[in-house]
Motif scaffolding. Structure first.
Motif, PDB file in Angstrom:
ATOM      1  N   LYS A  21       0.847  -1.189   0.000  1.00  9.69           N
ATOM      2  CA  LYS A  21       0.000   0.000   0.000  1.00  9.69           C
ATOM      3  C   LYS A  21       0.886   1.244   0.000  1.00  9.69           C
ATOM      4  N   SER A  22       0.309   2.354  -0.376  1.00 11.09           N
ATOM      5  CA  SER A  22       1.093   3.595  -0.419  1.00 11.09           C
ATOM      6  C   SER A  22       1.655   3.933   0.961  1.00 11.09           C
ATOM      7  N   GLU A  23       0.924   3.583   1.998  1.00 20.04           N
ATOM      8  CA  GLU A  23       1.401   3.885   3.354  1.00 20.04           C
ATOM      9  C   GLU A  23       2.566   3.009   3.791  1.00 20.04           C
ATOM     10  N   ASP A  24       2.938   2.023   2.969  1.00 20.65           N
ATOM     11  CA  ASP A  24       4.118   1.218   3.258  1.00 20.65           C
ATOM     12  C   ASP A  24       5.396   1.904   2.780  1.00 20.65           C
ATOM     13  N   THR A  25       5.263   3.002   2.068  1.00 21.79           N
ATOM     14  CA  THR A  25       6.432   3.716   1.564  1.00 21.79           C
ATOM     15  C   THR A  25       7.295   4.206   2.723  1.00 21.79           C
ATOM     16  N   ALA A  26       8.570   3.829   2.699  1.00 19.04           N
ATOM     17  CA  ALA A  26       9.485   4.172   3.787  1.00 19.04           C
ATOM     18  C   ALA A  26      10.868   3.609   3.461  1.00 19.04           C
ATOM     19  N   VAL A  27      11.824   4.001   4.272  1.00 22.45           N
ATOM     20  CA  VAL A  27      13.131   3.331   4.273  1.00 22.45           C
ATOM     21  C   VAL A  27      13.038   2.180   5.263  1.00 22.45           C
ATOM     22  N   TYR A  28      13.338   0.998   4.784  1.00 28.87           N
ATOM     23  CA  TYR A  28      13.276  -0.205   5.607  1.00 28.87           C
ATOM     24  C   TYR A  28      14.688  -0.601   6.025  1.00 28.87           C
ATOM     25  N   SER A  29      14.841  -0.885   7.314  1.00 27.90           N
ATOM     26  CA  SER A  29      16.139  -1.275   7.848  1.00 27.90           C
ATOM     27  C   SER A  29      16.007  -2.530   8.675  1.00 27.90           C
ATOM     28  N   CYS A  30      16.956  -3.425   8.505  1.00 29.63           N
ATOM     29  CA  CYS A  30      16.971  -4.583   9.391  1.00 29.63           C
ATOM     30  C   CYS A  30      17.849  -4.267  10.592  1.00 29.63           C
ATOM     31  N   ALA A  31      17.617  -4.994  11.646  1.00 25.53           N
ATOM     32  CA  ALA A  31      18.336  -4.767  12.889  1.00 25.53           C
ATOM     33  C   ALA A  31      18.551  -6.100  13.596  1.00 25.53           C
ATOM     34  N   ALA A  32      19.593  -6.164  14.398  1.00 26.56           N
ATOM     35  CA  ALA A  32      19.915  -7.390  15.121  1.00 26.56           C
ATOM     36  C   ALA A  32      20.201  -7.059  16.574  1.00 26.56           C
ATOM     37  N   GLY A  33      19.761  -7.941  17.450  1.00 29.30           N
ATOM     38  CA  GLY A  33      20.043  -7.742  18.860  1.00 29.30           C
ATOM     39  C   GLY A  33      19.635  -8.946  19.669  1.00 29.30           C
ATOM     40  N   ASP A  34      20.189  -9.020  20.855  1.00 30.54           N
ATOM     41  CA  ASP A  34      19.807 -10.053  21.817  1.00 30.54           C
ATOM     42  C   ASP A  34      18.681  -9.450  22.650  1.00 30.54           C
ATOM     43  N   VAL A  35      17.468  -9.602  22.157  1.00 24.39           N
ATOM     44  CA  VAL A  35      16.334  -8.804  22.621  1.00 24.39           C
ATOM     45  C   VAL A  35      15.334  -9.667  23.375  1.00 24.39           C
ATOM     46  N   LEU A  36      14.889  -9.169  24.506  1.00 23.38           N
ATOM     47  CA  LEU A  36      13.808  -9.831  25.217  1.00 23.38           C
ATOM     48  C   LEU A  36      12.520  -9.735  24.412  1.00 23.38           C
ATOM     49  N   ALA A  37      11.704 -10.756  24.509  1.00 22.90           N
ATOM     50  CA  ALA A  37      10.475 -10.815  23.722  1.00 22.90           C
ATOM     51  C   ALA A  37       9.586  -9.600  23.950  1.00 22.90           C
ATOM     52  N   VAL A  38       9.518  -9.147  25.167  1.00 28.92           N
ATOM     53  CA  VAL A  38       8.628  -8.020  25.479  1.00 28.92           C
ATOM     54  C   VAL A  38       9.136  -6.707  24.917  1.00 28.92           C
ATOM     55  N   LEU A  39      10.363  -6.704  24.420  1.00 27.64           N
ATOM     56  CA  LEU A  39      10.971  -5.459  23.940  1.00 27.64           C
ATOM     57  C   LEU A  39      11.265  -5.482  22.445  1.00 27.64           C
ATOM     58  N   VAL A  40      10.776  -6.454  21.708  1.00 27.90           N
ATOM     59  CA  VAL A  40      11.160  -6.593  20.297  1.00 27.90           C
ATOM     60  C   VAL A  40      10.728  -5.416  19.443  1.00 27.90           C
ATOM     61  N   THR A  41       9.717  -4.665  19.887  1.00 22.35           N
ATOM     62  CA  THR A  41       9.241  -3.551  19.063  1.00 22.35           C
ATOM     63  C   THR A  41      10.041  -2.271  19.279  1.00 22.35           C
TER      64      THR A  41
ATOM     65  N   ARG B  20      15.529   0.716  20.230  1.00 26.34           N
ATOM     66  CA  ARG B  20      16.672   0.924  21.126  1.00 26.34           C
ATOM     67  C   ARG B  20      17.290  -0.378  21.596  1.00 26.34           C
ATOM     68  N   GLN B  21      16.572  -1.480  21.454  1.00 26.58           N
ATOM     69  CA  GLN B  21      17.076  -2.769  21.908  1.00 26.58           C
ATOM     70  C   GLN B  21      17.983  -3.438  20.893  1.00 26.58           C
ATOM     71  N   TYR B  22      18.112  -2.834  19.718  1.00 28.08           N
ATOM     72  CA  TYR B  22      18.895  -3.438  18.643  1.00 28.08           C
ATOM     73  C   TYR B  22      20.175  -2.629  18.429  1.00 28.08           C
ATOM     74  N   PRO B  23      21.314  -3.152  18.763  1.00 27.42           N
ATOM     75  CA  PRO B  23      22.552  -2.395  18.583  1.00 27.42           C
ATOM     76  C   PRO B  23      23.106  -2.398  17.163  1.00 27.42           C
ATOM     77  N   TYR B  24      22.656  -3.328  16.336  1.00 28.05           N
ATOM     78  CA  TYR B  24      23.210  -3.455  15.001  1.00 28.05           C
ATOM     79  C   TYR B  24      22.143  -3.171  13.950  1.00 28.05           C
ATOM     80  N   TRP B  25      22.518  -2.363  12.954  1.00 28.11           N
ATOM     81  CA  TRP B  25      21.557  -1.905  11.954  1.00 28.11           C
ATOM     82  C   TRP B  25      22.145  -1.986  10.551  1.00 28.11           C
ATOM     83  N   GLY B  26      21.286  -2.307   9.605  1.00 18.88           N
ATOM     84  CA  GLY B  26      21.639  -2.181   8.207  1.00 18.88           C
ATOM     85  C   GLY B  26      21.543  -0.734   7.771  1.00 18.88           C
ATOM     86  N   GLN B  27      21.961  -0.484   6.551  1.00 26.08           N
ATOM     87  CA  GLN B  27      22.012   0.886   6.048  1.00 26.08           C
ATOM     88  C   GLN B  27      20.649   1.378   5.575  1.00 26.08           C
ATOM     89  N   GLY B  28      19.720   0.466   5.381  1.00 20.29           N
ATOM     90  CA  GLY B  28      18.381   0.842   4.943  1.00 20.29           C
ATOM     91  C   GLY B  28      18.215   0.714   3.441  1.00 20.29           C
TER      92      GLY B  28
END
Length: 125
Positions: free
Chosen positions: A87-107, A110-118
């Motif tokens: 949909k048009s509202e999906d337009t954005a820069v998408y970035s992946c991220a990696a982290g040792d994240v608790l389930a309650v904090l996955v959203t 700030r819990q992800y220290p590693y990021w792709g360039q987008g």
């Protein structure tokens, strides 16, 4: 240390599909929860989806549930985001991220220290 490289973005018409990829370096890929976030112009970064290291749990935002699918291939150190019925509202820069994240904090980005360039995803209506 983990290095992430996003790819697969582009321009697509509404209703179309794209598949994003995120390739990770390092030997500890299976340790990390992998997330996808997006940021549209003038808006805050938004959680899209996350998958645990083993792939046994997946968390989707309500806005993409039923349209987007995340998967990971731990043998290839790669995570994928299949995006359907865009949909048009999906337009954005998408970035992946990696982290040792608790389930309650996955959203929380700030819990992800590693990021792709987008990678830019543009959906035309």
């Amino acid at each position: 240390q983990v290095q992430l490289v996003d790819s697969g973005g582009g321009l697509v018409q509404a209703g179309g599909s794209l598949r994003l990829s995120c390739a990770a370096s390092g030997r500890t890929f299976t340790k990390y929860t992998m997330g996808w976030f997006r940021q549209a112009p003038g808006k805050q970064r938004e959680f899209v989806v996350a998958i645990t290291g083993s792939g046994d749990r997946i968390y989707y935002s309500d806005s993409v549930k039923g349209r987007f699918t995340i998967s990971r291939d731990n043998a290839k150190n790669t995570v994928y985001l299949q995006m359907n019925n865009l949909k048009s509202e999906d337009t954005a820069v998408y970035s992946c991220a990696a982290g040792d994240v608790l389930a309650v904090l996955v959203t929380s980005p700030r819990q992800y220290p590693y990021w792709g360039q987008g990678t830019q995803v543009t959906v035309s209506s």
